[in-house]
Design a protein around this motif. Structure first.
Motif, PDB file in Angstrom:
ATOM      1  N   LYS A   2      35.459   4.551  18.726  1.00  0.00           N
ATOM      2  CA  LYS A   2      35.860   5.899  18.349  1.00  0.00           C
ATOM      3  C   LYS A   2      34.716   6.647  17.648  1.00  0.00           C
ATOM      4  O   LYS A   2      33.779   6.046  17.138  1.00  0.00           O
ATOM      5  CB  LYS A   2      37.075   5.851  17.423  1.00  0.00           C
ATOM      6  N   MET A   3      34.833   7.979  17.662  1.00  0.00           N
ATOM      7  CA  MET A   3      33.899   8.827  16.920  1.00  0.00           C
ATOM      8  C   MET A   3      34.672  10.015  16.366  1.00  0.00           C
ATOM      9  O   MET A   3      35.779  10.330  16.808  1.00  0.00           O
ATOM     10  CB  MET A   3      32.771   9.325  17.827  1.00  0.00           C
ATOM     11  N   LYS A   4      34.056  10.690  15.393  1.00  0.00           N
ATOM     12  CA  LYS A   4      34.645  11.889  14.819  1.00  0.00           C
ATOM     13  C   LYS A   4      34.148  13.103  15.599  1.00  0.00           C
ATOM     14  O   LYS A   4      32.971  13.190  15.959  1.00  0.00           O
ATOM     15  CB  LYS A   4      34.251  11.991  13.348  1.00  0.00           C
ATOM     16  N   ALA A   5      35.044  14.057  15.862  1.00  0.00           N
ATOM     17  CA  ALA A   5      34.662  15.261  16.593  1.00  0.00           C
ATOM     18  C   ALA A   5      35.569  16.416  16.176  1.00  0.00           C
ATOM     19  O   ALA A   5      36.689  16.205  15.688  1.00  0.00           O
ATOM     20  CB  ALA A   5      34.762  15.030  18.102  1.00  0.00           C
ATOM     21  N   ALA A   6      35.063  17.640  16.346  1.00  0.00           N
ATOM     22  CA  ALA A   6      35.862  18.837  16.103  1.00  0.00           C
ATOM     23  C   ALA A   6      36.428  19.286  17.443  1.00  0.00           C
ATOM     24  O   ALA A   6      35.713  19.857  18.268  1.00  0.00           O
ATOM     25  CB  ALA A   6      35.009  19.935  15.484  1.00  0.00           C
ATOM     26  N   LEU A   7      37.699  19.009  17.670  1.00  0.00           N
ATOM     27  CA  LEU A   7      38.341  19.328  18.935  1.00  0.00           C
ATOM     28  C   LEU A   7      39.072  20.661  18.833  1.00  0.00           C
ATOM     29  O   LEU A   7      39.811  20.913  17.871  1.00  0.00           O
ATOM     30  CB  LEU A   7      39.337  18.236  19.339  1.00  0.00           C
ATOM     31  N   MET A   8      38.872  21.500  19.837  1.00  0.00           N
ATOM     32  CA  MET A   8      39.563  22.779  19.909  1.00  0.00           C
ATOM     33  C   MET A   8      40.832  22.602  20.736  1.00  0.00           C
ATOM     34  O   MET A   8      40.779  22.175  21.889  1.00  0.00           O
ATOM     35  CB  MET A   8      38.656  23.828  20.550  1.00  0.00           C
ATOM     36  N   TYR A   9      41.961  22.963  20.133  1.00  0.00           N
ATOM     37  CA  TYR A   9      43.251  22.864  20.815  1.00  0.00           C
ATOM     38  C   TYR A   9      43.787  24.232  21.236  1.00  0.00           C
ATOM     39  O   TYR A   9      44.832  24.331  21.872  1.00  0.00           O
ATOM     40  CB  TYR A   9      44.261  22.171  19.916  1.00  0.00           C
ATOM     41  N   GLY A  10      43.070  25.284  20.864  1.00  0.00           N
ATOM     42  CA  GLY A  10      43.486  26.638  21.183  1.00  0.00           C
ATOM     43  C   GLY A  10      42.737  27.599  20.277  1.00  0.00           C
ATOM     44  O   GLY A  10      41.917  27.185  19.447  1.00  0.00           O
ATOM     45  N   PRO A  11      42.968  28.906  20.420  1.00  0.00           N
ATOM     46  CA  PRO A  11      42.273  29.894  19.594  1.00  0.00           C
ATOM     47  C   PRO A  11      42.434  29.620  18.097  1.00  0.00           C
ATOM     48  O   PRO A  11      43.553  29.540  17.591  1.00  0.00           O
ATOM     49  CB  PRO A  11      42.943  31.219  19.996  1.00  0.00           C
ATOM     50  N   SER A  50      39.146  30.688  25.110  1.00  0.00           N
ATOM     51  CA  SER A  50      37.964  30.565  25.969  1.00  0.00           C
ATOM     52  C   SER A  50      38.138  29.572  27.104  1.00  0.00           C
ATOM     53  O   SER A  50      37.476  29.668  28.132  1.00  0.00           O
ATOM     54  CB  SER A  50      36.754  30.161  25.123  1.00  0.00           C
ATOM     55  N   ARG A  51      39.022  28.624  26.932  1.00  0.00           N
ATOM     56  CA  ARG A  51      39.236  27.596  27.964  1.00  0.00           C
ATOM     57  C   ARG A  51      40.477  27.862  28.813  1.00  0.00           C
ATOM     58  O   ARG A  51      40.826  27.067  29.670  1.00  0.00           O
ATOM     59  CB  ARG A  51      39.374  26.227  27.293  1.00  0.00           C
ATOM     60  N   LYS A  52      41.131  29.005  28.532  1.00  0.00           N
ATOM     61  CA  LYS A  52      42.326  29.399  29.296  1.00  0.00           C
ATOM     62  C   LYS A  52      43.346  28.270  29.390  1.00  0.00           C
ATOM     63  O   LYS A  52      43.849  27.927  30.465  1.00  0.00           O
ATOM     64  CB  LYS A  52      41.928  29.899  30.687  1.00  0.00           C
ATOM     65  N   GLY A  53      43.597  27.666  28.230  1.00  0.00           N
ATOM     66  CA  GLY A  53      44.605  26.619  28.145  1.00  0.00           C
ATOM     67  C   GLY A  53      44.125  25.215  28.441  1.00  0.00           C
ATOM     68  O   GLY A  53      44.874  24.258  28.279  1.00  0.00           O
ATOM     69  N   ASN A  54      42.874  25.066  28.859  1.00  0.00           N
ATOM     70  CA  ASN A  54      42.347  23.741  29.198  1.00  0.00           C
ATOM     71  C   ASN A  54      41.798  23.069  27.941  1.00  0.00           C
ATOM     72  O   ASN A  54      40.593  23.092  27.671  1.00  0.00           O
ATOM     73  CB  ASN A  54      41.259  23.866  30.262  1.00  0.00           C
ATOM     74  N   TYR A  55      42.670  22.468  27.152  1.00  0.00           N
ATOM     75  CA  TYR A  55      42.312  21.856  25.875  1.00  0.00           C
ATOM     76  C   TYR A  55      42.800  20.406  25.826  1.00  0.00           C
ATOM     77  O   TYR A  55      43.656  20.026  26.613  1.00  0.00           O
ATOM     78  CB  TYR A  55      42.925  22.662  24.727  1.00  0.00           C
ATOM     79  N   PRO A  56      42.296  19.605  24.903  1.00  0.00           N
ATOM     80  CA  PRO A  56      41.275  19.920  23.888  1.00  0.00           C
ATOM     81  C   PRO A  56      39.870  19.925  24.485  1.00  0.00           C
ATOM     82  O   PRO A  56      39.628  19.362  25.557  1.00  0.00           O
ATOM     83  CB  PRO A  56      41.446  18.789  22.875  1.00  0.00           C
ATOM     84  N   PHE A  57      38.941  20.564  23.749  1.00  0.00           N
ATOM     85  CA  PHE A  57      37.555  20.673  24.203  1.00  0.00           C
ATOM     86  C   PHE A  57      36.632  20.662  23.003  1.00  0.00           C
ATOM     87  O   PHE A  57      36.994  21.138  21.915  1.00  0.00           O
ATOM     88  CB  PHE A  57      37.354  21.961  25.001  1.00  0.00           C
ATOM     89  N   ILE A  58      35.431  20.118  23.200  1.00  0.00           N
ATOM     90  CA  ILE A  58      34.432  20.054  22.130  1.00  0.00           C
ATOM     91  C   ILE A  58      33.291  21.007  22.447  1.00  0.00           C
ATOM     92  O   ILE A  58      32.597  20.849  23.458  1.00  0.00           O
ATOM     93  CB  ILE A  58      33.876  18.629  21.957  1.00  0.00           C
ATOM     94  N   TYR A  59      33.100  22.010  21.597  1.00  0.00           N
ATOM     95  CA  TYR A  59      31.971  22.936  21.743  1.00  0.00           C
ATOM     96  C   TYR A  59      30.768  22.434  20.924  1.00  0.00           C
ATOM     97  O   TYR A  59      30.781  21.328  20.395  1.00  0.00           O
ATOM     98  CB  TYR A  59      32.372  24.344  21.292  1.00  0.00           C
ATOM     99  N   GLY A  60      29.741  23.267  20.809  1.00  0.00           N
ATOM    100  CA  GLY A  60      28.539  22.917  20.047  1.00  0.00           C
ATOM    101  C   GLY A  60      27.369  22.666  20.971  1.00  0.00           C
ATOM    102  O   GLY A  60      27.386  21.702  21.741  1.00  0.00           O
ATOM    103  N   HIS A  61      26.332  23.539  20.913  1.00  0.00           N
ATOM    104  CA  HIS A  61      25.196  23.385  21.832  1.00  0.00           C
ATOM    105  C   HIS A  61      23.832  23.410  21.147  1.00  0.00           C
ATOM    106  O   HIS A  61      22.815  23.278  21.822  1.00  0.00           O
ATOM    107  CB  HIS A  61      25.244  24.477  22.919  1.00  0.00           C
TER     108      HIS A  61
END
Length: 349
Positions: A2-11, A50-61
């Motif tokens: 496992k790892m720690k991450a900031a997951l986006m579940y929606g706006p 931004s993902r139009k409902g396709n969550y969770p997602f991890i941003y950061g570039h």
């Protein structure tokens, strides 16, 4: 594992929690993320659908770190190497790449290799991304925090090079966020003689004075067009860069630029929105308008070299260093103007 991450579940629904650590590709590597910058585009994505409902997602570039693991077929890098990951990936074969505009690469499959997922403790880098390029080694004497700013500096570096900001330009920058401040500092290095910064936020304008800005204008308190015209003896500025996500500042920019001058639309505006422009003014005053996005591989490499050099005060832009757990606090600090640049640490370092 496992790892720690900031997951986006929606706006505006970002949760720091445990998720699966990525599996190392046979021909790629796993990068342990030591610093990751919080970008304006990240904030826009994190606070909208931004993902139009396709969550969770991890941003950061804006990703830097060191190699934690390599695949059996990976030969270029070794465990422990300190790397900067440029998110753009170009095929160097399409018409756009061949013409020198690799930032507009039309190969959508290659573009998907662009680095994201940095709001986490580890990211996976494919062998194809390694082969296509855009990964640079960080010298041992350069901090990860400083190196992370190589990415936001890239587009600024490309813009000012492309529009030839130089001596003895009078330059107007609309937007005193991190990008605007980068522009001001780099404009001075390139020889601009007067840099005028416009914003609505007094806190940001005051901070901008530390980055080469000569004059500030608060557009909520005075008409910015009249102020620029007065400051330039009625002639207008040589170049005006709209570095905000607002159509209104694009409209204003052509009224601030001199005859034969250049207005640059740098900040992306809401999709589908339209900007009102006085076309007679543009026509009779011979005003040039240029849109700017991204940077070529050459420009990305040189921007990174500048970011890690003593010629550019990179770390001065970092006003807040926060643990990844406080990403929501970092978003607020940036949106209110209290922060110039927020850098997040996925690990306690």
């Amino acid at each position: 594992m496992k790892m720690k991450a900031a997951l986006m579940y929606g706006p505006s629904d970002i949760r720091v929690e445990e998720t699966d650590k990525p599996i190392c590709p046979e021909d790629g590597l796993i990068l342990k993320v030591m610093s990751v910058g919080l970008c304006g585009s990240d904030i826009r994505n994190l606070t909208t659908d931004s993902r139009k409902g396709n969550y969770p997602f991890i941003y950061g570039h804006e990703i830097v770190g060191f190699v934690d693991e390599i695949g059996e077929e990976e030969k270029k890098y070794k465990v422990g190497d300190r790397l900067f990951l440029f998110p753009g990936t170009y095929c160097m074969e399409c018409d756009e790449c061949i013409s020198g505009h690799s930032e507009n690469c039309s190969n959508t499959e290659v573009a998907k290799l662009a680095g994201t997922g940095g709001f986490a403790q580890y990211v996976s880098i494919s062998g194809e991304k390694i082969r296509r390029g855009g990964i640079y080694e960080i010298p041992d004497d350069v901090s990860f925090d400083a190196a992370s700013l190589g990415e936001p500096l890239t587009s600024v570096f490309a813009c000012l090079e492309n529009v030839k900001v130089e001596y003895p330009d009078t330059l107007v920058i609309i937007g005193a966020g991190p990008i605007g401040c980068f522009m001001a500092q780099l404009a001075k290095i390139r020889g601009a003689q007067k840099v005028i910064m416009i914003d609505l936020n007094d806190t940001r304008l005051e901070m901008a004075k530390g980055f080469g800005v000569d004059i500030t204008i608060n557009s909520s308190k005075e008409d910015p067009i009249e102020a620029v015209q007065k400051l330039t003896g009625g002639k207008g500025a040589d170049k005006v860069i709209s570095a905000t996500p607002a159509n209104a500042t694009q409209t204003q920019s052509i009224h601030m630029v001199r005859k034969g001058g250049l207005a640059v639309f740098f900040g992306g505006v809401p999709k589908g929105s339209m900007t009102e422009l006085d076309c007679n003014l543009i026509h009779y005053n011979n005003i040039w308008i240029k849109g700017h996005f991204g940077a070529s591989y050459s420009q990305s490499k040189r921007a990174f070299q500048l970011a890690i050099s003593s010629s550019f005060p990179t770390e001065k832009f970092i006003t807040h260093i926060l643990p990844l757990d406080k990403i929501n606090e970092g978003i607020q600090l940036t949106r209110t103007g209290e922060a110039i640049k927020v850098v997040l640490h996925p690990f306690d370092n």
